[in-house]
Design an enzyme around this catalytic site. Structure first.
Site, PDB file in Angstrom:
ATOM      1  N   ARG A   1       1.195  -1.221   0.105  1.00 59.20           N
ATOM      2  CA  ARG A   1       0.157   0.038   0.110  1.00 59.20           C
ATOM      3  C   ARG A   1       0.813   1.200  -0.439  1.00 59.20           C
ATOM      4  O   ARG A   1       0.467   2.019   0.205  1.00 59.20           O
ATOM      5  CB  ARG A   1      -1.130   0.104   1.226  1.00 59.20           C
ATOM      6  CG  ARG A   1      -1.688  -0.570   1.126  1.00 59.20           C
ATOM      7  CD  ARG A   1      -2.628  -1.248   0.052  1.00 59.20           C
ATOM      8  NE  ARG A   1      -3.851  -2.176   0.540  1.00 59.20           N
ATOM      9  CZ  ARG A   1      -3.349  -3.185   0.074  1.00 59.20           C
ATOM     10  NH1 ARG A   1      -2.340  -3.427  -1.458  1.00 59.20           N
ATOM     11  NH2 ARG A   1      -3.817  -4.375  -0.670  1.00 59.20           N
TER      12      ARG A   1
ATOM     13  N   SER B   1     -10.950   0.715   3.446  1.00 62.26           N
ATOM     14  CA  SER B   1     -10.079  -0.510   4.711  1.00 62.26           C
ATOM     15  C   SER B   1      -9.630   0.769   5.356  1.00 62.26           C
ATOM     16  O   SER B   1      -8.602   1.622   4.527  1.00 62.26           O
ATOM     17  CB  SER B   1      -9.430  -1.419   3.886  1.00 62.26           C
ATOM     18  OG  SER B   1     -10.085  -2.254   3.466  1.00 62.26           O
TER      19      SER B   1
ATOM     20  N   GLU C   1      -4.290   3.090   7.197  1.00 60.17           N
ATOM     21  CA  GLU C   1      -4.067   2.968   5.295  1.00 60.17           C
ATOM     22  C   GLU C   1      -4.924   4.410   4.093  1.00 60.17           C
ATOM     23  O   GLU C   1      -4.433   5.049   3.351  1.00 60.17           O
ATOM     24  CB  GLU C   1      -5.199   1.526   4.959  1.00 60.17           C
ATOM     25  CG  GLU C   1      -5.017   1.106   3.784  1.00 60.17           C
ATOM     26  CD  GLU C   1      -5.547   0.261   2.849  1.00 60.17           C
ATOM     27  OE1 GLU C   1      -5.981  -0.023   1.759  1.00 60.17           O
ATOM     28  OE2 GLU C   1      -4.642  -0.646   3.777  1.00 60.17           O
TER      29      GLU C   1
END
Length: 298
Positions: free
Chosen positions: A171, A220, A290
């Site tokens: 990520r 998320s 995130e």
């Protein structure tokens, strides 16, 4: 920063533009300026002439983002329809504008008999965000399909960066500060359209069953730590349904925060930090955001 000293544009430049309507959480302050360029040339010329001290931030669908209540200083760049085209390059490669959604990219791949891009169907965002964040889900990541990407640097220069030059990790990419992704090439493998559609349907059904898609959420919230699932750590720390102000940990999927109606961005961020503290106390594991958090607190 006065509007009088900003470069002229062919697209749309809006001062004091509310950002809450443009992000999934439906909270947060305004952009000092919101720039929606007509095309790549318009974006390049604007950045070339813009005072280098003025901060610039790209905004996609606003799905994985908290805009703080004090708003964002400088210029927020939002790429519209001119940047949302997807065309085939060859039998297994697509040229994708940075404003194209994951649904459009995966559907175009299906129509061209290209497999391997189905997972993009499940990511609520645009190509620009996928490339910057190494977006991934259901076993796929952007680093697995990206050939290269076109970026406009903060000084207005246009560059093409290979997948290796982005130095991807989970990520995360090492895209240069202030660089705005304007396009990307994704490569898959040959596949049958009906099999590709079946995989997209499977992913959509799994996502619908497990995630609070009908809520105002940001996707998320936390990255999965090595060897662990973030949602499980949150659940084991007793945070399912935990609420601060109008912000709540989803009962359906504990790695999602939701705005129940009147949450401020401060509520949402405070809830995320409270969850992180509780998980650390319970398991000793540090959860990392995130979701991107930008702008000024009030």
């Amino acid at each position: 920063m006065s509007v009088n000293i900003l470069p002229k544009v062919e697209g749309k430049l809006t001062p004091d533009a509310p950002l809450a309507p443009l992000v999934w959480f439906k909270s947060g302050g305004s952009a000092q300026y919101l720039f929606e360029p007509k095309d790549i040339n318009d974006l390049q010329e604007f950045l070339r002439q813009l005072d280098p001290n003025v901060p610039v931030m790209a905004l996609g669908l606003g799905s994985n983002l908290i805009v703080r209540d004090g708003g964002v200083k400088g210029v927020v760049v939002r790429l519209g329809k001119a940047f949302a085209k997807v065309t085939s390059v060859d039998a297994v490669t697509l040229n994708c504008g940075a404003g194209a959604s994951g649904i459009l990219v995966s559907s175009t791949a299906r129509d061209n008999g290209i497999s391997g891009l189905e997972f993009l169907r499940s990511i609520p965002g645009t190509v620009g965000g996928f490339v910057r964040m190494n977006g991934g889900a259901y076993g796929g990541e952007v680093k697995d399909i990206l050939v290269d990407c076109d970026v406009v640097m903060r000084d207005g220069a246009l560059a093409t960066l290979s997948v290796d030059e982005l130095h991807y990790s989970y990520r995360h990419s090492q895209l240069p500060d202030g660089a705005i992704v304007v396009g990307a090439r994704f490569r898959g493998v040959p596949g049958a359209a009906d099999a590709i559609q079946a995989e997209m349907d499977r992913i959509s059904a799994a996502r619908e069953a497990s995630q609070p898609l009908r809520s105002k959420t940001g996707g998320s919230t936390f990255k999965n730590p090595d060897g662990h699932k973030a949602w499980q750590l949150v659940d084991e720390a007793g945070c399912r349904g935990l609420q601060i102000g109008g912000a709540q940990v989803s009962e359906k999927h504990t790695n999602f925060l939701i705005n129940t109606g009147d949450a401020t961005s401060a509520d949402i961020e405070a809830l995320g930090d409270e969850v992180r503290q509780r998980v650390k106390a319970k398991s000793g594991i540090d959860l990392h955001w995130e979701i991107q958090r930008v702008g000024e607190t009030k």
